[in-house]
Design a protein around this motif. Structure first.
Motif, short mmCIF file in Angstrom:
data_model
loop_
_atom_site.label_atom_id
_atom_site.label_comp_id
_atom_site.label_asym_id
_atom_site.label_seq_id
_atom_site.Cartn_x
_atom_site.Cartn_y
_atom_site.Cartn_z
N PHE A 180 0.71 -1.35 -0.04
CA PHE A 180 0.12 -0.13 -0.13
C PHE A 180 0.79 1.11 -0.15
O PHE A 180 0.62 2.20 -0.74
CB PHE A 180 -0.90 0.16 1.27
N GLY A 198 -7.17 -2.11 -0.50
CA GLY A 198 -8.01 -2.19 0.47
C GLY A 198 -8.87 -2.89 0.42
O GLY A 198 -9.94 -2.75 -0.35
N ASP A 202 -8.13 -5.74 5.19
CA ASP A 202 -7.01 -4.64 5.49
C ASP A 202 -7.34 -3.13 4.93
O ASP A 202 -6.57 -2.39 4.69
CB ASP A 202 -5.83 -5.20 4.55
N TYR A 203 -8.63 -3.07 5.08
CA TYR A 203 -9.13 -1.70 4.60
C TYR A 203 -8.60 -0.65 5.48
O TYR A 203 -8.30 0.53 5.16
CB TYR A 203 -10.55 -1.56 4.10
N THR A 205 -6.05 -0.58 7.36
CA THR A 205 -4.45 -0.37 7.07
C THR A 205 -4.40 0.52 5.64
O THR A 205 -3.66 1.44 5.73
CB THR A 205 -3.68 -1.69 6.71
N ALA A 206 -5.06 0.26 4.95
CA ALA A 206 -5.14 0.77 3.61
C ALA A 206 -5.42 2.49 3.76
O ALA A 206 -4.83 3.20 3.07
CB ALA A 206 -6.08 0.04 2.44
N VAL A 214 -11.52 2.16 -1.11
CA VAL A 214 -11.54 0.64 -0.44
C VAL A 214 -12.79 -0.03 -0.96
O VAL A 214 -13.51 0.44 -1.23
CB VAL A 214 -11.50 0.66 1.03
#
Ligand SMILES: *Cc1c(COP(=O)(O)O)cnc(C)c1O
Length: 225
Positions: A180, A198, A202-203, A205-206, A214
């Motif tokens: 990312f 994301g 893991d959205y 984190t993104a 996302v």
């Protein structure tokens, strides 16, 4: 039964929205800087309608044919819906895609630039596109090589395709954050605002790393068959 479904769609959406809001706050970003694209591939019209009724407006599909089968009726019922393509696009479906979608996340090769440019010219519809990048340099994966991003961007601009950002799907089974961060840097280096990155796992984190879009399926709809 229908009641239960509606509640669970609304509850899932509320849970995802809460986590997005939280991640935005941590990152010092406004909630309006991130678009939640609900990935509805394989899910039927009734499930999608429940999520629309719960307030979701932006959806994503990965196949032209499935979209043609599912969405015309939904679009008629819910006029404010926005539809994004997140899957590999064959050049011979470019015109259908331009007619169906409000945004394309999978521009990844010169032949597709040509086909999409032609289709946009012909239909007079300028559909915003993300260049999909093979961020993990994986053999079998869609997306253009990192080194080819500037060249593809230039070609797309030459064909009057509005490129709004970069998109990636990081390799499975590895911590996604470095990928990312790399997409964010690539976007910045190329002067692009959008970062489509994301998914359900893991959205957050993104978002911390700059995602503007996302793409969340499972967390909103439950598991796919
Ligand atoms: C299916 C899909 C998603 C959504 O994945 P989930 O893990 O279900 O959230 C996101 N992006 C792309 C490109 C997909 O194909």
């Amino acid at each position: 039964m229908a009641e239960t479904h509606t509640q669970s769609a609304a509850a899932r959406l509320a849970a995802v929205e809460e986590r997005i809001a939280h991640a935005c706050k941590f990152a010092g970003r406004g909630r309006d800087e991130v678009t939640l694209v609900a990935i509805s591939k394989t899910h039927d019209e009734a499930s999608i309608a429940r999520l629309i009724e719960a307030g979701q407006r932006v959806f994503g599909e990965n196949r032209v044919q499935e979209t043609q089968a599912k969405w015309p009726a939904l679009r008629e019922r819910y006029s404010r819906v926005e539809l994004h393509l997140v899957g590999t696009l064959q050049s011979n479906k470019a015109e259908d895609a331009v007619a169906l979608f409000d945004c394309i996340h999978s521009l990844d090769r010169p032949s597709l630039v040509k086909a999409l440019g032609k289709a946009m010219d012909k239909t007079g519809r300028q559909v915003p596109c993300f260049i999909q990048v093979d961020i993990g340099e994986e053999e079998q994966k869609g997306g253009c090589a990192i080194a080819e991003v500037p060249g593809l961007l230039e070609q797309a601009r030459g064909a009057d395709i509005p490129v709004v950002g970069l998109m990636c799907v990081p390799p499975l089974g590895i911590e996604p954050a470095p990928f990312f961060a790399l997409l964010d840097k690539l976007a910045r280096d190329n002067g692009l605002e959008g970062r489509s990155m994301g998914m359900s796992g893991d959205y957050e984190t993104a978002i911390m790393l700059g995602a503007t879009h996302v793409r969340v399926g499972t967390a909103l709809f439950g598991a796919r068959d």
